[in-house]
Structure formats: structure tokens, C-alpha cells
Write a protein that holds these residues in place. Structure first.
Motif, PDB file in Angstrom:
ATOM      1  N   GLY A  86       0.854  -1.180   0.000  1.00  0.00           N
ATOM      2  CA  GLY A  86       0.000   0.000   0.000  1.00  0.00           C
ATOM      3  C   GLY A  86       0.888   1.226   0.000  1.00  0.00           C
ATOM      4  O   GLY A  86       1.936   1.233   0.649  1.00  0.00           O
ATOM      5  N   VAL A  87       0.486   2.255  -0.743  1.00  0.00           N
ATOM      6  CA  VAL A  87       1.302   3.455  -0.838  1.00  0.00           C
ATOM      7  C   VAL A  87       0.458   4.694  -0.596  1.00  0.00           C
ATOM      8  O   VAL A  87      -0.615   4.833  -1.179  1.00  0.00           O
ATOM      9  N   ALA A  88       0.922   5.567   0.268  1.00  0.00           N
ATOM     10  CA  ALA A  88       0.294   6.878   0.419  1.00  0.00           C
ATOM     11  C   ALA A  88       1.301   7.918  -0.056  1.00  0.00           C
ATOM     12  O   ALA A  88       2.380   8.053   0.521  1.00  0.00           O
ATOM     13  N   PHE A  89       0.962   8.608  -1.137  1.00  0.00           N
ATOM     14  CA  PHE A  89       1.915   9.542  -1.745  1.00  0.00           C
ATOM     15  C   PHE A  89       1.986  10.858  -0.982  1.00  0.00           C
ATOM     16  O   PHE A  89       1.079  11.206  -0.218  1.00  0.00           O
ATOM     17  N   GLN A  90       3.069  11.598  -1.281  1.00  0.00           N
ATOM     18  CA  GLN A  90       3.309  12.860  -0.588  1.00  0.00           C
ATOM     19  C   GLN A  90       2.118  13.814  -0.723  1.00  0.00           C
ATOM     20  O   GLN A  90       1.699  14.419   0.239  1.00  0.00           O
ATOM     21  N   GLY A  91       1.576  13.923  -1.929  1.00  0.00           N
ATOM     22  CA  GLY A  91       0.452  14.838  -2.120  1.00  0.00           C
ATOM     23  C   GLY A  91      -0.901  14.154  -2.055  1.00  0.00           C
ATOM     24  O   GLY A  91      -1.913  14.743  -2.404  1.00  0.00           O
ATOM     25  N   GLY A  92      -0.938  12.892  -1.645  1.00  0.00           N
ATOM     26  CA  GLY A  92      -2.207  12.177  -1.562  1.00  0.00           C
ATOM     27  C   GLY A  92      -2.505  11.370  -2.801  1.00  0.00           C
ATOM     28  O   GLY A  92      -2.806  10.200  -2.729  1.00  0.00           O
ATOM     29  N   ALA A  93      -2.412  12.025  -3.987  1.00  0.00           N
ATOM     30  CA  ALA A  93      -2.673  11.349  -5.267  1.00  0.00           C
ATOM     31  C   ALA A  93      -4.034  10.668  -5.288  1.00  0.00           C
ATOM     32  O   ALA A  93      -4.196   9.593  -5.855  1.00  0.00           O
ATOM     33  N   LEU A  94      -5.028  11.307  -4.674  1.00  0.00           N
ATOM     34  CA  LEU A  94      -6.391  10.764  -4.754  1.00  0.00           C
ATOM     35  C   LEU A  94      -6.934  11.030  -6.155  1.00  0.00           C
ATOM     36  O   LEU A  94      -6.574  12.025  -6.784  1.00  0.00           O
ATOM     37  N   PHE A  95      -7.808  10.144  -6.633  1.00  0.00           N
ATOM     38  CA  PHE A  95      -8.382  10.360  -7.964  1.00  0.00           C
ATOM     39  C   PHE A  95      -9.442  11.438  -7.863  1.00  0.00           C
ATOM     40  O   PHE A  95     -10.442  11.293  -7.164  1.00  0.00           O
ATOM     41  N   THR A  96      -9.221  12.522  -8.618  1.00  0.00           N
ATOM     42  CA  THR A  96     -10.058  13.701  -8.436  1.00  0.00           C
ATOM     43  C   THR A  96     -11.466  13.507  -8.974  1.00  0.00           C
ATOM     44  O   THR A  96     -12.350  14.288  -8.659  1.00  0.00           O
ATOM     45  N   SER A  97     -11.665  12.471  -9.790  1.00  0.00           N
ATOM     46  CA  SER A  97     -12.999  12.286 -10.362  1.00  0.00           C
ATOM     47  C   SER A  97     -13.882  11.389  -9.497  1.00  0.00           C
ATOM     48  O   SER A  97     -15.010  11.119  -9.852  1.00  0.00           O
ATOM     49  N   ALA A 151      -7.002  10.340   3.930  1.00  0.00           N
ATOM     50  CA  ALA A 151      -7.765   9.524   2.970  1.00  0.00           C
ATOM     51  C   ALA A 151      -6.818   8.638   2.171  1.00  0.00           C
ATOM     52  O   ALA A 151      -7.111   7.465   1.906  1.00  0.00           O
ATOM     53  N   ALA A 152      -5.664   9.204   1.804  1.00  0.00           N
ATOM     54  CA  ALA A 152      -4.686   8.407   1.048  1.00  0.00           C
ATOM     55  C   ALA A 152      -4.205   7.227   1.880  1.00  0.00           C
ATOM     56  O   ALA A 152      -4.012   6.127   1.357  1.00  0.00           O
ATOM     57  N   LEU A 153      -4.034   7.450   3.190  1.00  0.00           N
ATOM     58  CA  LEU A 153      -3.609   6.345   4.060  1.00  0.00           C
ATOM     59  C   LEU A 153      -4.698   5.269   4.105  1.00  0.00           C
ATOM     60  O   LEU A 153      -4.404   4.078   4.015  1.00  0.00           O
ATOM     61  N   ALA A 154      -5.955   5.703   4.215  1.00  0.00           N
ATOM     62  CA  ALA A 154      -7.047   4.732   4.240  1.00  0.00           C
ATOM     63  C   ALA A 154      -7.041   3.898   2.957  1.00  0.00           C
ATOM     64  O   ALA A 154      -7.234   2.689   2.987  1.00  0.00           O
ATOM     65  N   ARG A 155      -6.783   4.559   1.816  1.00  0.00           N
ATOM     66  CA  ARG A 155      -6.750   3.813   0.558  1.00  0.00           C
ATOM     67  C   ARG A 155      -5.567   2.846   0.531  1.00  0.00           C
ATOM     68  O   ARG A 155      -5.661   1.742   0.002  1.00  0.00           O
ATOM     69  N   ALA A 156      -4.448   3.276   1.128  1.00  0.00           N
ATOM     70  CA  ALA A 156      -3.261   2.427   1.102  1.00  0.00           C
ATOM     71  C   ALA A 156      -3.444   1.157   1.926  1.00  0.00           C
ATOM     72  O   ALA A 156      -2.862   0.123   1.608  1.00  0.00           O
ATOM     73  N   ILE A 157      -4.251   1.227   2.994  1.00  0.00           N
ATOM     74  CA  ILE A 157      -4.371   0.047   3.856  1.00  0.00           C
ATOM     75  C   ILE A 157      -5.640  -0.756   3.596  1.00  0.00           C
ATOM     76  O   ILE A 157      -5.909  -1.729   4.296  1.00  0.00           O
ATOM     77  N   ILE A 158      -6.414  -0.390   2.576  1.00  0.00           N
ATOM     78  CA  ILE A 158      -7.700  -1.058   2.365  1.00  0.00           C
ATOM     79  C   ILE A 158      -7.524  -2.540   2.056  1.00  0.00           C
ATOM     80  O   ILE A 158      -8.343  -3.372   2.429  1.00  0.00           O
ATOM     81  N   MET A 159      -6.429  -2.910   1.393  1.00  0.00           N
ATOM     82  CA  MET A 159      -6.225  -4.324   1.040  1.00  0.00           C
ATOM     83  C   MET A 159      -5.429  -5.064   2.112  1.00  0.00           C
ATOM     84  O   MET A 159      -4.962  -6.173   1.859  1.00  0.00           O
ATOM     85  N   ASP A 160      -5.230  -4.468   3.276  1.00  0.00           N
ATOM     86  CA  ASP A 160      -4.395  -5.039   4.332  1.00  0.00           C
ATOM     87  C   ASP A 160      -3.050  -5.507   3.787  1.00  0.00           C
ATOM     88  O   ASP A 160      -2.705  -6.690   3.807  1.00  0.00           O
ATOM     89  N   PRO A 169       3.925  11.639   6.189  1.00  0.00           N
ATOM     90  CA  PRO A 169       2.570  11.557   6.754  1.00  0.00           C
ATOM     91  C   PRO A 169       2.178  12.787   7.550  1.00  0.00           C
ATOM     92  O   PRO A 169       1.027  13.220   7.501  1.00  0.00           O
ATOM     93  N   SER A 170       3.121  13.390   8.280  1.00  0.00           N
ATOM     94  CA  SER A 170       2.676  14.421   9.219  1.00  0.00           C
ATOM     95  C   SER A 170       2.923  15.835   8.738  1.00  0.00           C
ATOM     96  O   SER A 170       2.517  16.786   9.393  1.00  0.00           O
ATOM     97  N   ALA A 171       3.560  16.007   7.576  1.00  0.00           N
ATOM     98  CA  ALA A 171       3.788  17.365   7.098  1.00  0.00           C
ATOM     99  C   ALA A 171       2.448  18.056   6.897  1.00  0.00           C
ATOM    100  O   ALA A 171       1.556  17.523   6.242  1.00  0.00           O
ATOM    101  N   GLY A 172       2.283  19.221   7.487  1.00  0.00           N
ATOM    102  CA  GLY A 172       1.059  19.985   7.288  1.00  0.00           C
ATOM    103  C   GLY A 172      -0.104  19.546   8.152  1.00  0.00           C
ATOM    104  O   GLY A 172      -1.231  19.967   7.918  1.00  0.00           O
ATOM    105  N   LEU A 173       0.151  18.672   9.135  1.00  0.00           N
ATOM    106  CA  LEU A 173      -0.938  18.277  10.024  1.00  0.00           C
ATOM    107  C   LEU A 173      -0.783  18.978  11.374  1.00  0.00           C
ATOM    108  O   LEU A 173       0.319  19.287  11.797  1.00  0.00           O
TER     109      LEU A 173
END
Ligand SMILES: Nc1ncnc2c1ncn2[C@@H]1O[C@H](COP(=O)(O)OP(=O)(O)OP(=O)(O)O)[C@@H](O)[C@H]1O
Ligand SMILES: [Mg+2]
Lengths: 265, 262
Positions: A86-97, A151-160, A169-173
Motif C-alpha cells: 500500500g502506498v500513500a503519496f506525498q500529495g495524496g494522489a487521490l483520484f479527483t474524479s 484519505a490516502a492512508l485509508a486507501r493504502a491500507i484497504i487491502m491489508d 505523513p505528518s507534514a502539514g498536520l
């Protein structure tokens, strides 16, 4: 081949065009540990991560992930391996659509035959883990930077996954969310036996989560060790990073002036 | 001087690389489409986006072009006293040439630019990388539905364009200028043969593939091009390039297909 190391990086050289970004990197990441990669901005942390993920081909060297050399393997094997990470990218990389929930469900829909109900429940569980449950129907453009990260972290761990990669992870939090995220990362390691690679600058979270730390400086591996070893290091580049001492400008004065004034070719 | 030559050289290399990448993408997708999983829903969504949403602009431009043609041909034919062939003149030029070309150009402007920008933005915001890391092949998942939708929608839009344009010519010729209805319709039916229709169909299928392929490749491979490191500006430049290149290719291939098939 089953080894104690989840990832082995051997003599890795990486270039962008003619610029050498990383040279001669050797790191072992053990099964079930949290490895934190630290280093100044531009030191090549994200680049190293991209190589481990097989997104960037190194110029030389080998990377073994779960026993497979990902630099010299078939696409099919690579995709098989990627189903276990599972990967959580620096900028999230969520699908905008897609909405947040749809983003998180995508791997489940593509790789499993679970029924709709199960998918919904699994999505909710992971969203709840990162405290994002109220926002499941928002679009990524409606989220703040920190919410995107979660949200990106949740997507990264969805498949366990067996292996989890997390860039900054914590930059900007805010400090509370950041501490919660640290706790979550440790929890994932302990309860799910995940091997986790985290890239971060935040010293506090580094020492809260790290089993071992690798420090990069200007494209080279400065030191790998446990938090205690790193803390007691005498290497100037390590202490500089830990004590936040500004980089010294130890360039000769004339050279410095020459650098500032020379013409661009 | 040497610098100019070396610039020219690197420009040539980049261009050839791009052409190679584009055709490679086509081959990869053609191969991957034969393998499961087959995805129908994304294709329908793209047909809606490329096809249905372009319908308005196709109808408006079709009607306008048909009326302009009717007017122009009427003026010319009247000098030779042969307004009776107005129907065939309008229908033949629409079916053989203007229909496929104008439809393709409209789709480039309406959907091609959007496709390129969308893929380019997905590339620079690491969404394509995220797909890779989820073991979802991005070429198959993102590009293939667009390509198929392009190949399906452009001929259909071309058909709509032809019908509307011939109707526009009818409106101007028969209703406004008083050409006999019988001679307009019968002349058209007599002179248009299967070969003309087939030429138009072949053209619009090839154009549909060509423009979606070029626009997809420009956006999808943004990171490999010279605009790769320019962020949002890079996306806008790549989009401009994609529109220009696909429009010019449409005109060039129009000539090529016309020369080869007649
Ligand atoms: N696509 C690219 N093309 C060319 N050079 C690049 C590219 N991406 C990164 N670099 C270069 O590689 C070096 C390392 O970048 P990288 O993103 O790995 O740094 P980082 O350690 O992750 O920094 P940060 O902490 O700011 O995220 C930088 O000097 C950067 O200029
Ligand atoms: Mg980075």
C-alpha cells in the motif's frame, strides 16, 4: 525465497538525466519493522521510494522486495507484488474524479469479488481508523491537505497490505492529528504485522514510531540504525538534522561569489 | 550555429521518440484489451463524454456548413445553369470530405483537449503512479476506454453531422432558393454510391482513433516530454500541442486516405 528482510537495497545508483540523485545506497528493511527515512529537502527520499515501488528504474544496483528483484523482473510479477503493498503519496494522489469513499474502494473493486455490502463496511472501517468517516462522500478537491493525507492512508491500507509506504505523513498536520497518525502507524505494525516505510521530517514522530532510521544526505546514505544509535551519533550531518543547526556555508568566499555571478551556459 | 544544429537534432529526436511512444501505446492497448478483465462501464462513460456531449456542437456546425455549402454551390451552379445537381454536389462533398474532417476537428476541440489535460494532470499529481502501485495498469484503465470511445463515437457523430448538413443544404436550396425538391433528393440518391459512404466511414474511424490516440499519448506521457517538469504550464502546453498535432494529422490523413482509396 523467504528472508527476514522485506526489502533489500543493494548498491543502488539513481540518475535523473545526467544528474546523480542517489549513489551507492545499501539498506535492509526487516519484516515487521517501521523504518523511517529521514533527510533534508531534496536529499532524494521520495526518489528512493519511487525506486522501491518500481516507478523509477535505477541506473545500477538491485532492490529485492519480498525476495524478488523488482528491477529485473517481469511486469506480471511486479504487479503481483504490488497487490501486497500500500502506498500513500506525498500529495495524496487521490483520484479527483471520485469521492473519498470511491477512491478507497477502488483496489477492492479491481482485485476482489467481494459483494457491495462487504466493500461498504470495509471502507467505513478504514475511514474510521483515520477519522475520516464524516467525509466519505466529499470529492478530494473539497478536502484540506491533512484530510487528503488521511484519505490516502485509508486507501493504502484497504487491502491489508504486507508492506506500507508513507511519504511525509505528518507534514502539514496539526500536532494532535499528527500524533493520532503516529499511533495508527504503530498500531498497524503491531496488530497487522505490517512492514512500514515512512519518509518524514518531523523529529517528534520519528522517535515516536521508528524501529530503525535511515538518514540520507545529498544522495548518500549517511547512517542506518536504531533511534538510540542515531541519537548518539557524532556524524555532523546527523546531529545537524537532529538539532536543527542551519547548514554551514563552508565554501570559500571567492568560490561563492563566482557561483553567484557566473553566466548561465 | 552549432547550438542551432544541436537544438534541431534534439528536437528531431524528441519528435521521433514521441511518435514511437504513441504507436507503442496503441499496440500495448490493443494487446491488453484482448486480456480480461473487460470493462464496459468506463467505455460507456467515455462515449457519453466524447460522443453525447459533443452532439450540440456537431449539430450546430453541421447545419451551418450544410447551409453555407447550399448557398455557395447554388451561386456557382446557377452560372452554368445546372442547379439541378445541387443535391449531389452538397451530399458528395459532405459525405466524402467535409463530414469526416469537420466532425474530427470539432471533437478535437471539444473532447481531445479535455482528454489530454485530464491525463496530464493525473500524471503530474501522481494519480497515474498511484494506479500503478495499486496494481491497476493505468494504460488499460485510463487510456483504453477513451480510445475505444473515440473509435466508436466519431463515426456516429459523423453520421449525425452528415444528416444535419444535408438537411441544411436542403433548407437553403429547396426552401429558401426554390430548387426543385425532386431534383435535390433524386440527384443525391442517384449520384451517391456505396464507395462514397465507405470512404467517409473509413476516414471517420481512422480519425477517431488518431485524435484520441494523440491526445491521450500527449497527456499520458507528459512526464517523458520536454514539458514534464513544468507543472500546470506543462499541461497547458501539452494540450495546445495535442490539439494542433491532431488537427494537422486529420487534414494530412484526409488527403492520404483520399489518395489511396479513390
Ligand atoms: N522528475 C524529476 N526530474 C528531474 N529531477 C528530479 C525529478 N524529481 C526529483 N528530482 C530531483 O531529485 C532530487 C531529490 O528529489 P526528491 O523528491 O527525492 O527529494 P525529497 O528528499 O523527497 O525532498 P522533500 O523532502 O522536499 O520531499 C532533487 O534534487 C530533485 O531536483
Ligand atoms: Mg519528497
Amino acid at each position: 525465497m523467504e528472508t527476514a528482510n522485506a526489502i533489500e537495497i543493494r548498491d543502488l545508483d539513481v540518475d535523473y538525466g545526467s544528474r546523480r540523485i542517489l549513489s551507492d545506497i545499501n539498506i535492509d528493511i526487516r519484516q515487521g519493522e517501521i523504518m523511517v527515512i529521514m533527510g533534508g529537502s531534496g536529499s532524494g527520499k521520495s526518489t528512493l521510494l519511487r525506486c522501491i515501488l518500481g516507478l523509477k528504474k535505477p541506473s545500477a544496483g538491485h532492490i529485492y522486495m519480498l525476495g524478488t528483484d523488482i528491477c529485473h523482473t517481469s511486469n506480471k510479477k511486479l504487479y503481483g507484488l504490488r497487490e501486497q503493498i500500500g502506498v500513500a503519496f506525498q500529495g495524496g494522489a487521490l483520484f479527483t474524479s471520485m469521492t473519498v469513499a470511491e477512491n478507497i474502494q477502488l483496489p477492492l473493486r479491481e482485485h476482489t469479488n467481494l459483494d457491495e455490502n462487504t466493500i461498504q463496511i470495509m471502507t467505513r472501517i478504514k475511514l474510521d481508523m483515520v477519522n475520516m468517516l464524516p467525509y466519505e462522500n466529499l470529492m478530494p478537491s473539497e478536502l484540506s491537505g491533512g484530510m487528503k493525507k488521511r484519505a490516502a492512508l485509508a486507501r493504502a491500507i484497504i487491502m491489508d497490505p504486507k508492506l506500507l509506504f508513507f511519504d511525509e505523513p505528518s507534514a502539514g498536520l496539526d500536532p494532535i492529528t499528527s500524533a493520532e497518525l503516529d499511533e495508527l502507524i504503530v498500531m498497524l505494525k503491531e496488530s497487522m504485522k505490517m512492514t512500514i516505510v515512512v519518509v518524514t521530517h518531523e523529529l517528534e514522530s520519528v522517535f515516536a514510531i521508528a524501529d530503525r532510521i535511515a538518514i540520507l544526505g545529498e544522495g548518500q546514505l549517511v547512517q542506518v540504525g536504531t533511534p538510540e544509535e542515531i541519537k548518539s551519533s557524532t556524524d555532523e550531518r546527523v546531529t545537524g538534522l537532529l538539532n536543527r543547526t542551519p547548514r554551514k556555508n563552508n565554501v570559500d568566499k571567492d568560490v561563492h561569489i563566482e557561483r553567484l555571478t557566473r553566466d548561465k551556459e | 550555429m552549432i547550438k542551432a544544429i544541436s537544438n534541431l537534432g534534439s528536437y528531431a529526436i524528441e519528435t521521433i521518440e514521441q511518435i514511437g511512444r504513441t504507436f507503442n501505446l496503441l499496440l500495448i492497448i490493443a494487446w491488453k484489451m484482448c486480456l480480461p478483465p473487460y470493462q464496459i462501464f468506463p467505455i460507456i462513460k467515455q462515449i457519453y463524454f466524447i460522443g453525447a456531449r459533443s452532439l450540440t456542437v456537431i449539430i450546430i456546425s453541421g447545419a451551418t456548413i450544410g447551409m453555407v455549402l447550399g448557398l455557395q454551390f447554388y451561386n456557382t451552379l446557377e452560372r452554368f445553369g445546372s442547379v439541378g445537381v445541387l443535391g449531389s454536389a452538397v451530399a458528395l462533398s459532405i459525405i466524402r470530405e467535409l463530414g469526416p474532417v469537420m466532425t474530427a476537428l470539432m471533437v478535437v476541440g471539444r473532447a481531445g483537449s479535455a482528454i489530454c489535460a485530464e491525463l496530464g494532470i493525473m500524471r503530474i499529481t501522481e494519480q497515474v503512479d498511484a494506479l500503478e502501485c495499486m496494481a491497476i495498469p493505468p494504460d488499460k484503465y485510463l487510456v483504453a476506454p477513451k480510445l475505444i470511445a473515440g473509435i466508436v463515437s466519431v463515426p456516429l457523430l459523423n453520421f449525425v453531422f452528415n444528416v444535419v448538413a444535408i438537411g441544411g443544404g436542403y433548407f437553403v436550396g429547396v426552401i429558401m432558393l426554390g430548387v426543385g425538391e425532386g431534383s435535390y433528393v433524386n440527384g443525391m440518391i442517384d449520384s451517391v454510391v456505396w464507395g462514397d459512404v465507405r470512404l467517409g466511414m473509413v476516414k471517420s474511424i481512422i480519425f477517431g482513433m488518431l485524435i484520441t490516440l494523440i491526445c491521450c499519448a500527449k497527456g499520458f506521457y507528459l512526464h517523458l516530454s520536454q514539458y514534464g517538469s513544468q507543472g500546470a504550464e506543462g499541461v497547458s502546453r501539452a494540450t495546445t500541442d495535442a490539439v494542433v498535432i491532431s488537427s494537422v494529422s486529420v487534414l494530412f490523413f484526409d488527403f492520404l486516405i483520399g489518395a489511396l482509396m479513390s
